[in-house]
Every structure is written in structure tokens, then in C-alpha cells.
Enzyme design. Structure first.
Site, PDB file in Angstrom:
ATOM      1  N   SER A 139      62.889  25.115  13.916  1.00 39.84           N
ATOM      2  CA  SER A 139      63.951  24.944  14.913  1.00 39.84           C
ATOM      3  C   SER A 139      65.257  25.474  14.356  1.00 39.84           C
ATOM      4  O   SER A 139      65.471  25.511  13.146  1.00 39.84           O
ATOM      5  CB  SER A 139      64.117  23.457  15.230  1.00 39.84           C
ATOM      6  N   TYR A 152      65.555  15.002  12.420  1.00 44.07           N
ATOM      7  CA  TYR A 152      64.851  16.128  13.079  1.00 44.07           C
ATOM      8  C   TYR A 152      65.050  17.421  12.290  1.00 44.07           C
ATOM      9  O   TYR A 152      64.094  18.104  11.940  1.00 44.07           O
ATOM     10  CB  TYR A 152      65.357  16.277  14.516  1.00 44.07           C
TER      11      TYR A 152
HETATM   12  P1  NAP Z   1      57.973  19.599  24.893  1.00 43.07           P
HETATM   13  O1  NAP Z   1      58.120  20.371  26.148  1.00 43.07           O
HETATM   14  O2  NAP Z   1      58.441  18.188  24.848  1.00 43.07           O
HETATM   15  O3  NAP Z   1      56.453  19.680  24.444  1.00 43.07           O
HETATM   16  C1  NAP Z   1      56.017  19.003  23.283  1.00 43.07           C
HETATM   17  C2  NAP Z   1      54.520  19.112  23.175  1.00 43.07           C
HETATM   18  O4  NAP Z   1      54.085  18.382  22.003  1.00 43.07           O
HETATM   19  C3  NAP Z   1      53.808  18.494  24.366  1.00 43.07           C
HETATM   20  O5  NAP Z   1      52.695  19.296  24.699  1.00 43.07           O
HETATM   21  C4  NAP Z   1      53.356  17.138  23.840  1.00 43.07           C
HETATM   22  O6  NAP Z   1      52.162  16.778  24.506  1.00 43.07           O
HETATM   23  C5  NAP Z   1      53.067  17.471  22.374  1.00 43.07           C
HETATM   24  N1  NAP Z   1      53.108  16.299  21.527  1.00 43.07           N
HETATM   25  C6  NAP Z   1      54.177  15.531  21.207  1.00 43.07           C
HETATM   26  N2  NAP Z   1      53.791  14.504  20.418  1.00 43.07           N
HETATM   27  C7  NAP Z   1      52.444  14.635  20.252  1.00 43.07           C
HETATM   28  C8  NAP Z   1      51.465  13.877  19.557  1.00 43.07           C
HETATM   29  N3  NAP Z   1      51.762  12.767  18.854  1.00 43.07           N
HETATM   30  N4  NAP Z   1      50.170  14.302  19.590  1.00 43.07           N
HETATM   31  C9  NAP Z   1      49.834  15.417  20.285  1.00 43.07           C
HETATM   32  N5  NAP Z   1      50.722  16.168  20.961  1.00 43.07           N
HETATM   33  C10 NAP Z   1      52.003  15.778  20.936  1.00 43.07           C
HETATM   34  O7  NAP Z   1      58.718  20.318  23.666  1.00 43.07           O
HETATM   35  P2  NAP Z   1      58.967  21.861  23.288  1.00 43.07           P
HETATM   36  O8  NAP Z   1      60.431  22.113  23.418  1.00 43.07           O
HETATM   37  O9  NAP Z   1      58.008  22.744  23.980  1.00 43.07           O
HETATM   38  O10 NAP Z   1      58.671  21.787  21.727  1.00 43.07           O
HETATM   39  C11 NAP Z   1      57.636  22.528  21.089  1.00 43.07           C
HETATM   40  C12 NAP Z   1      58.040  22.743  19.637  1.00 43.07           C
HETATM   41  O11 NAP Z   1      59.202  23.570  19.594  1.00 43.07           O
HETATM   42  C13 NAP Z   1      58.400  21.469  18.877  1.00 43.07           C
HETATM   43  O12 NAP Z   1      57.894  21.532  17.572  1.00 43.07           O
HETATM   44  C14 NAP Z   1      59.920  21.497  18.857  1.00 43.07           C
HETATM   45  O13 NAP Z   1      60.461  20.779  17.771  1.00 43.07           O
HETATM   46  C15 NAP Z   1      60.174  22.978  18.742  1.00 43.07           C
HETATM   47  N6  NAP Z   1      61.515  23.390  19.173  1.00 43.07           N
HETATM   48  C16 NAP Z   1      61.946  23.189  20.455  1.00 43.07           C
HETATM   49  C17 NAP Z   1      63.227  23.587  20.800  1.00 43.07           C
HETATM   50  C18 NAP Z   1      63.797  23.370  22.186  1.00 43.07           C
HETATM   51  O14 NAP Z   1      65.031  23.565  22.368  1.00 43.07           O
HETATM   52  N7  NAP Z   1      62.996  23.019  23.194  1.00 43.07           N
HETATM   53  C19 NAP Z   1      64.068  24.197  19.866  1.00 43.07           C
HETATM   54  C20 NAP Z   1      63.588  24.379  18.571  1.00 43.07           C
HETATM   55  C21 NAP Z   1      62.312  23.987  18.245  1.00 43.07           C
HETATM   56  P3  NAP Z   1      51.731  15.284  24.943  1.00 43.07           P
HETATM   57  O15 NAP Z   1      52.972  14.525  25.267  1.00 43.07           O
HETATM   58  O16 NAP Z   1      50.837  15.540  26.127  1.00 43.07           O
HETATM   59  O17 NAP Z   1      50.992  14.747  23.775  1.00 43.07           O
END
Ligand code: NAP
Length: 241
Positions: A139, A152
Site C-alpha cells: 500500500s 496498517y
Molecule cells: P476490499 O474491497 O475491502 O476487499 C478486501 C478483500 O479481502 C475482500 O474480498 C474480503 O473478502 C477479503 N478479506 C478480508 N479479510 C479476509 C479474511 N480474514 N479471510 C479471507 N478474505 C478476507 O479491499 P481492497 O481495497 O480491494 O483491498 C485489497 C488489497 O489492497 C488489501 O490488501 C489492501 O490493503 C490493499 N490496498 C488497498 C488500497 C485502497 O485504497 N483500496 C490501497 C492500498 C492497498 P471477504 O470479506 O468476503 O472475506
């Protein structure tokens, strides 16, 4: 022929946001997919939308057996995975007065321990097969910080260091590892902040879309075997850090 077509890709956190976008991107490129997250209904809906070979596993990535179960499913259905995208993650932030220790434990388990465990389980299988690519999600938070977001960001920094060390350890094996560090991306990850009345980061800038990060992951996976993208930062144009 594309380097993605016919390859076997395992994606964690595929039920939403960036993970679902990566699934769509790699499906369009002809990959066979193993998708996991906790919400089976979301995985079923995504699988119904995709074409070709798709297997799903509803599981908590923090459970100690999930990585082995994922690997077994991939091998049973398609063969030894070519790609692993460790994407599942959660974001919990808050001031020191109210920050909950349950959030600390959940972030350590999801954003770090599960990434390490899944990387190792798959790297061992890929090393035995002599090829593979692992992409871990870091991130922008690993490089910049703000009050209340140190857990985080610290864990994302740890993912970056772990991934660099894994990449170096795997030199000469045919297995490559790298991380992508997204900037602010419009996904459900900010729902928890919004539910707590915290100003979510995606309200400050015009955010990236999950597809922007999916293209970056595709690029990392699509390198020839003599090349590697070890670190890729993709920020929203308005991420002014
Ligand atoms: P999101 O839309 O909230 O999706 C998160 C995903 O992780 C969901 O599919 C959720 O599925 C799964 N998940 C969470 N906890 C879990 C668990 N205990 N077991 C299995 N699955 C789990 O978030 P996103 O933004 O796409 O994030 C994806 C990645 O990108 C993360 O690592 C995040 O830190 C990183 N990231 C995001 C951003 C941003 O601005 N969005 C920026 C930098 C990095 P379920 O709830 O169905 O389990």
C-alpha cells in the site's frame, strides 16, 4: 499467445474490490482461476460472471489451514499454480484513545501472517515445479503515514520487506516475487472508517479504480521468465505525498 493464457492463478480476497478486478482481468486474459474469500455468495456471483475455468473456496485467510487447502484445490482442479496474488486485506485506523486491540490482532493476522504463510506454502510448491510468480499487495501506506494508521502502514512495510527477502531467496529457482503498492483506490476497504464516522481517505482525492491495480498486477505477471517487477507503485494522480 499471452503469457497469462492457460496459466493457473490463485487470488485471495477475490470477493470484492481489487481482488475481484484482478480475477476479471486475468480471466479475460485466459487464466484458470482459484478464487478465495469468506463470502461464498460473492464468489459464486463472480464465478457466474466469468468464463472458462474458475474454482472457489470460501475460507478465512487467517485460518492456519487455508493456504494448504487453496493449494490442494488448485492442484486437484488445474495443477500446480503459476501465479499467487496475496490480496486479502483489511484497514482499521483510529486514535490512540479508541483504537481497538481486536483490530490490531485482525490486521496482523490478515495483512501479515496470512501473507507470509500463503507465500511460503505456494513458494515451496512453485520451487518444486521450477516456476511461478507471487504478487503481494502492499500500500501507499507503507511509504507515507498519518496519525492512527501506523499499524496498517507498518504491516504493509513488513509485507514489502518480507517480499523483497523472498524474492532474493528464490533467485535461481524460476520463482519470482514482487509487490504492488496501490494508492487510494475506491473499494469497500473504507467502509469501516465510514461506519465509524471517520473521514475516509477516498474522500480526499479522486481515487483509483480497482481495474487500475488489476492492470498493474497483470503487467507484473506478464513478464518473461528472465524479467521481474519487484516493486510497483500505482498512485492516484491526486495522492500528493
Ligand atoms: P476490499 O474491497 O475491502 O476487499 C478486501 C478483500 O479481502 C475482500 O474480498 C474480503 O473478502 C477479503 N478479506 C478480508 N479479510 C479476509 C479474511 N480474514 N479471510 C479471507 N478474505 C478476507 O479491499 P481492497 O481495497 O480491494 O483491498 C485489497 C488489497 O489492497 C488489501 O490488501 C489492501 O490493503 C490493499 N490496498 C488497498 C488500497 C485502497 O485504497 N483500496 C490501497 C492500498 C492497498 P471477504 O470479506 O468476503 O472475506
Amino acid at each position: 499467445m499471452s503469457r497469462i493464457e492457460g496459466k493457473i492463478a490463485v487470488i485471495t480476497g477475490a470477493s470484492a474490490g481489487i481482488g475481484a478486478a484482478v480475477a476479471r482481468e486475468l480471466n479475460a486474459a485466459g487464466a484458470k482461476l482459484v478464487l478465495t474469500a469468506r463470502r461464498q455468495s460473492r464468489l459464486d456471483a463472480l464465478a457466474a460472471e466469468l468464463s472458462g475455468d474458475v474454482a472457489t473456496l470460501a475460507a478465512d485467510v487467517t485460518a492456519p489451514t487455508t493456504a494448504e487447502r487453496l493449494l490442494s484445490l488448485a492442484k486437484e482442479r488445474f495443477g500446480t499454480p503459476d501465479f499467487l496474488v496475496n490480496n486479502a486485506g483489511i484497514l482499521r485506523v483510529g486514535p490512540l484513545e479508541t483504537f481497538e486491540f481486536g483490530a490490531l490482532e485482525a490486521m496482523v493476522a490478515t495483512n501479515y501472517t496470512a501473507v507470509v504463510r500463503t507465500s511460503y506454502v505456494f513458494a515451496r510448491a512453485m520451487k518444486a515445479a521450477g516456476s511461478g510468480v507471487i504478487v503481494n499487495l502492499s500500500s501507499i501506506g507503507a511509504s507515507i503515514t498519518a496519525p492512527g494508521s501506523g499499524v496498517y502502514g507498518g504491516l504493509k512495510r513488513a509485507v514489502e520487506m518480507f517480499t523483497d527477502a523472498l524474492r532474493i531467496e528464490l533467485v535461481g529457482t524460476g520463482v519470482r516475487a514482487g509487490f504492488v503498492a496501490p494508492g487510494t483506490t475506491a473499494t469497500e476497504i473504507f467502509d469501516d472508517m465510514k461506519a465509524r464516522g471517520q473521514p475516509a481517505w477516498d474522500s480526499y482525492v479522486r481515487p483509483l479504480q480497482p481495474e487500475d491495480i488489476a492492470r498493474a498486477v497483470h503487467f507484473m505477471l506478464d513478464q518473461p521468465s528472465h524479467a521481474i517487477v519487484p516493486r510497483l507503485h500505482v498512485y492516484a494522480a491526486g495522492d500528493a505525498y
